[in-house]
Structures are given as structure tokens and as C-alpha cells.
Design an enzyme around this catalytic site. Structure first.
Site, PDB file in Angstrom:
ATOM      1  N   GLU A 120     -16.127  41.681 -42.675  1.00  0.00           N
ATOM      2  CA  GLU A 120     -16.907  40.623 -42.031  1.00  0.00           C
ATOM      3  C   GLU A 120     -16.588  39.273 -42.665  1.00  0.00           C
ATOM      4  OE1 GLU A 120     -21.031  42.236 -42.474  1.00  0.00           O
ATOM      5  OE2 GLU A 120     -19.845  43.944 -43.110  1.00  0.00           O
ATOM      6  N   HIS A 159     -19.036  42.606 -36.562  1.00  0.00           N
ATOM      7  CA  HIS A 159     -19.340  43.778 -37.375  1.00  0.00           C
ATOM      8  C   HIS A 159     -18.653  45.048 -36.870  1.00  0.00           C
ATOM      9  CE1 HIS A 159     -21.655  46.142 -40.239  1.00  0.00           C
ATOM     10  NE2 HIS A 159     -22.233  45.036 -40.672  1.00  0.00           N
ATOM     11  N   ARG A 200     -27.151  38.694 -46.162  1.00  0.00           N
ATOM     12  CA  ARG A 200     -28.546  38.665 -46.610  1.00  0.00           C
ATOM     13  C   ARG A 200     -29.017  37.280 -47.037  1.00  0.00           C
ATOM     14  NH1 ARG A 200     -26.225  43.369 -47.746  1.00  0.00           N
ATOM     15  NH2 ARG A 200     -27.421  45.231 -47.223  1.00  0.00           N
ATOM     16  N   ASP A 241     -19.665  47.152 -50.887  1.00  0.00           N
ATOM     17  CA  ASP A 241     -20.479  46.412 -49.914  1.00  0.00           C
ATOM     18  C   ASP A 241     -20.639  45.023 -50.515  1.00  0.00           C
ATOM     19  OD1 ASP A 241     -22.103  45.643 -47.879  1.00  0.00           O
ATOM     20  OD2 ASP A 241     -23.722  47.074 -48.288  1.00  0.00           O
ATOM     21  N   HIS A 260     -28.521  39.987 -41.496  1.00  0.00           N
ATOM     22  CA  HIS A 260     -27.847  39.837 -40.204  1.00  0.00           C
ATOM     23  C   HIS A 260     -28.725  39.211 -39.118  1.00  0.00           C
ATOM     24  CE1 HIS A 260     -24.508  41.751 -41.983  1.00  0.00           C
ATOM     25  NE2 HIS A 260     -24.724  43.004 -41.645  1.00  0.00           N
TER      26      HIS A 260
HETATM   27  C1  BGC Z   1     -24.112  45.199 -44.982  1.00  0.00           C
HETATM   28  C2  BGC Z   1     -24.562  46.565 -45.404  1.00  0.00           C
HETATM   29  C3  BGC Z   1     -25.417  47.139 -44.311  1.00  0.00           C
HETATM   30  C4  BGC Z   1     -24.607  47.174 -43.058  1.00  0.00           C
HETATM   31  C5  BGC Z   1     -25.446  47.615 -41.914  1.00  0.00           C
HETATM   32  C6  BGC Z   1     -23.270  45.370 -43.782  1.00  0.00           C
HETATM   33  O1  BGC Z   1     -22.786  44.149 -43.348  1.00  0.00           O
HETATM   34  O2  BGC Z   1     -23.420  44.516 -46.004  1.00  0.00           O
HETATM   35  O3  BGC Z   1     -25.304  46.520 -46.608  1.00  0.00           O
HETATM   36  O4  BGC Z   1     -25.876  48.407 -44.633  1.00  0.00           O
HETATM   37  O5  BGC Z   1     -24.085  45.913 -42.766  1.00  0.00           O
HETATM   38  O6  BGC Z   1     -24.798  48.487 -41.129  1.00  0.00           O
END
Ligand code: BGC
Length: 360
Positions: free
Chosen positions: A325, A194, A95, A266, A120
Site C-alpha cells: 500500500e 488494498h 492508522r 505489517d 483505513h
Molecule cells: C493493515 C493491517 C490490517 C489490514 C486489514 C493493512 O493495511 O496494515 O494491520 O490488518 O490492512 O486487512
């Protein structure tokens, strides 16, 4: 135990195969391919759409292979999806607060696609682009080279960014990712991958909360209610984020305000090794049911552990997979104290991450 395990692996040592087939067609008529790469005990399928790893077959302790990566079987589901299953992420993994940053005195506004923030790379990041793919081969290693040029101003980011990513499979069951990029203007670069792993098997129906994790991170970056770091590098001592001695992913998953903010884990962990020139081991996951292990090495200073908290509605349930990640820290462009994610003309962005599979 590193690969190969003690029982007879010779039968499983398939010859290297790379093949390509049609996967689907986008609304604008662009064709999407699925590439299959098989090397040693691993079989990886990747799409030209998003550089997406659709599946990854890995043997268990009895030598039985299963897909351990969450994915969809149609292009329509990838286009509509918001889960980033298997996708390459850029230009900025994680983010950026309010989708805004200032670089060399200029302020840039990015698409806001996650509450008030940009996540992302925006609403059409690398995961929603079609990549050029060609086979990769070096010595015993085999894989794919993926290329994409992100035009100046794309998704609000300055500079024309030329990106190359190698997905490399080795005979001893490693999937290595080498990222490289250059730019013609100062910009940001923070790429990641991802894939959601479920070491019991993507179709097993098991939650990943029983997987054990050992992670070499003494600090993490606490977040606010919108999952933006507060700026603190907080010690994990005495918190649910302490995986240094190893524990199940789900062990303390409901235990703090931080975990309520994120509906589970997360969070970005600050890796004790820091930035390194070559990938260094940071983490090991083990799954008692299948006997599979996953050891992760990286050059990066951080890693986001995401326990699939928002997966409901994707065809998989909450906790059906975890993403791991490797990255620079979230919101780095607005946090001068964090390691920089700025890329300038004349520099080459280079990071590598290795996912190494084994059994115990
Ligand atoms: C984020 C999550 C998000 C997800 C999306 C992750 O990398 O940290 O907050 O919901 O990606 O699928």
C-alpha cells in the site's frame, strides 16, 4: 524482463474490451456493478462497491493467465469483510492513533475500528461506499474513472472532499492508479489501494512467503503493540526489514519483537526516493513458481507491506497474499516531523502508483 516476453504474445493481445454487469444488491436496494476491462495481456474486474479490484488476470512465463488478486465472489462477503480485499482506501490509509487529530486548532474524533485506533478511514471508509464509474480511454490506454464525493463530516473528517481515481491499463501490462481530490475546508487525504497479490495465483493455495522482494527503503517506521509508529525512522540495517539486496518475504518473518507485534510484516517503509512528482520505481517482486514479476513505482514517500497476517477466517489462509500500500506514513496527523497529509481548499491532492507486470 518487461512485457511482452520473448515467446509469441500476439495471440494474447486481446482487443480492448470494457463491459459492465450486475454484481449484487446492497441491503438498502442499491445495485452494485462489476466492470471488466481487458487491455493487452491484463484483465481487471472492479466493483462499484469500494472501487474494489475483484480480480486481475496476468499471464505467467508460459503465457498462461491466472487471477493474482485475492477476492470474494459475492457482495455479501465484501460488505461483511474486514480484510479490505482489493479496496480503495480513504480518507486516510493506515492508522491514526486513538482516532484523533488536531488541525488548525480544532480537534476531530474519528470512528475507532482497530483496537484504540482508526484504520483505513473508519468503519465506513471509501471501501464501503458505492463509486460512480465510467470508462477511461487515452491513446492506447484504457480503464475506469471512479468518482466519489465524501460529505463534510463523513466518518468525522472535516470538509467536502471530491475524489477521482483512474484505474488505467496499458498495452505493456501496467496497472496505473492516479488519485486526485479537492476539498472545501482543510482536511486530511492519504489514499491507497488494498489489493492483495499472490503472483503464483490467488487460487494456487501457495503462500507468498517464497516471493522475493527487492525494496529501495533504508529506513522504516517501527510501531508499538497497537501498530502506531513510535516516531522513529529506524535504519533497516541488520533487521528483518532490510530488503535492499532482495530476499524472500518469509525469510526472517518471525525474527523480531516488531514482527511479533504485527504477526508478520505489517510495517511502513520509508522510501529512499522520497516524494516525487512522477512515479519512480521502488520495488520488485518475483515469483519463481510462475515466473511472474511485479515492479512498483510511486510518487508517495512510503509503502505499507502487509503479509496477510490476519487473513484466517476470510476463506484464504494466513500469508495467502501480500498488500503493498503506497502511502504517506501512518499517524502523520499526530507526527509533525512526518510528511504532511493535510489538504487545503485551492490545492489538488495528486498521487500515482504503477503496478507493472512481467516475467522472467
Ligand atoms: C493493515 C493491517 C490490517 C489490514 C486489514 C493493512 O493495511 O496494515 O494491520 O490488518 O490492512 O486487512
Amino acid at each position: 524482463m518487461p512485457w511482452p516476453p520473448s515467446h509469441d504474445m500476439k495471440k494474447m493481445r486481446r482487443t480492448v474490451i470494457i463491459s459492465k454487469a450486475h454484481f449484487g444488491t446492497l441491503a438498502d436496494g442499491t445495485g452494485v456493478d462489476v466492470w471488466t476491462v481487458s487491455c493487452g495481456p491484463l484483465v481487471l474486474k472492479a466493483l462499484s462497491y469500494g472501487g474494489t479490484v475483484q480480480s486481475l488476470e496476468v499471464p505467467d512465463r508460459h503465457g498462461r493467465s491466472a487471477n493474482i488478486a485475492l477476492g470474494y465472489d459475492s457482495i455479501e462477503r465484501y460488505v461483511a469483510g474486514t480484510t479490505y480485499f482489493g479496496a480503495l482506501i480513504g480518507r486516510y490509509g493506515n492508522r491514526i492513533a486513538d482516532g484523533r487529530f488536531t488541525l488548525d486548532g480544532m480537534t476531530y474524533q474519528l470512528p475507532v475500528n482497530n483496537g484504540p485506533n482508526s484504520l483505513h478511514g473508519g468503519d465506513r471508509g471509501f471501501d464501503k461506499r458505492v463509486w460512480d464509474i465510467e470508462p477511461y480511454a487515452k491513446g492506447e490506454d484504457t480503464g475506469l474513472t471512479l468518482r466519489y464525493v465524501s460529505e463534510d463530516g463523513e466518518q468525522g473528517y472535516p470538509g467536502r472532499l471530491t475524489v477521482k481515481v483512474d484505474y488505467i491499463l496499458t498495452r505493456d501490462a501496467q496497472w496505473r492508479i492516479d488519485y486526485a481530490a479537492t476539498t472545501d475546508k482543510p482536511t486530511l487525504a492519504n489514499f491507497t489501494q488494498h489489493t492483495y497479490f499472490n503472483l503464483t495465483g490467488a487460487a494456487s493455495g501457495a503462500a507468498v512467503h517464497d516471493h522475493e522482494l527487492r525494496l529501495a527503503a533504508s529506513r522504516y517506521t517501527p510501531v508499538d503493540a497497537d501498530l502506531i509508529p513510535t516516531g522513529e525512522l529506524a535504519p533497516v540495517d541488520g533487521t528483518p526489514f532490510d530488503f535492499r539486496a532482495g530476499k524472500a518475504l518469509g525469510h526472517d518473518i518471525r525474527d523480531s519483537q516488531q514482527l511479533l507485534n504485527a504477526h508478520g510484516i505489517d510495517h511502513n517503509f520509508v522510501l529512499d526516493k522520497g516524494i516525487t512528482a512522477a512515479p519512480e520505481p521502488i520495488a520488485r517482486f518475483t515469483d519463481g513458481t510462475s515466473g511472474r514479476t511485479l515492479t512498483v513505482s510511486t510518487t508517495e514517500p512510503g509503502v505499507q507491506l502487509y503479509t496477510g497476517n490476519f487473513l484466517d477466517g476470510s476463506g484464504y489462509r494466513q500469508g495467502a497474499g501480500f498488500a503493498f500500500e503506497t502511502q504517506h506514513f501512518p499517524d502523520s496527523p499526530n507526527r509533525p516531523a512526518f510528511p504532511s497529509t493535510v489538504l487545503r481548499p485551492g490545492q489538488t491532492y495528486r498521487t500515482s502508483t504503477v503496478y507493472a507486470f512481467g516475467v522472467f
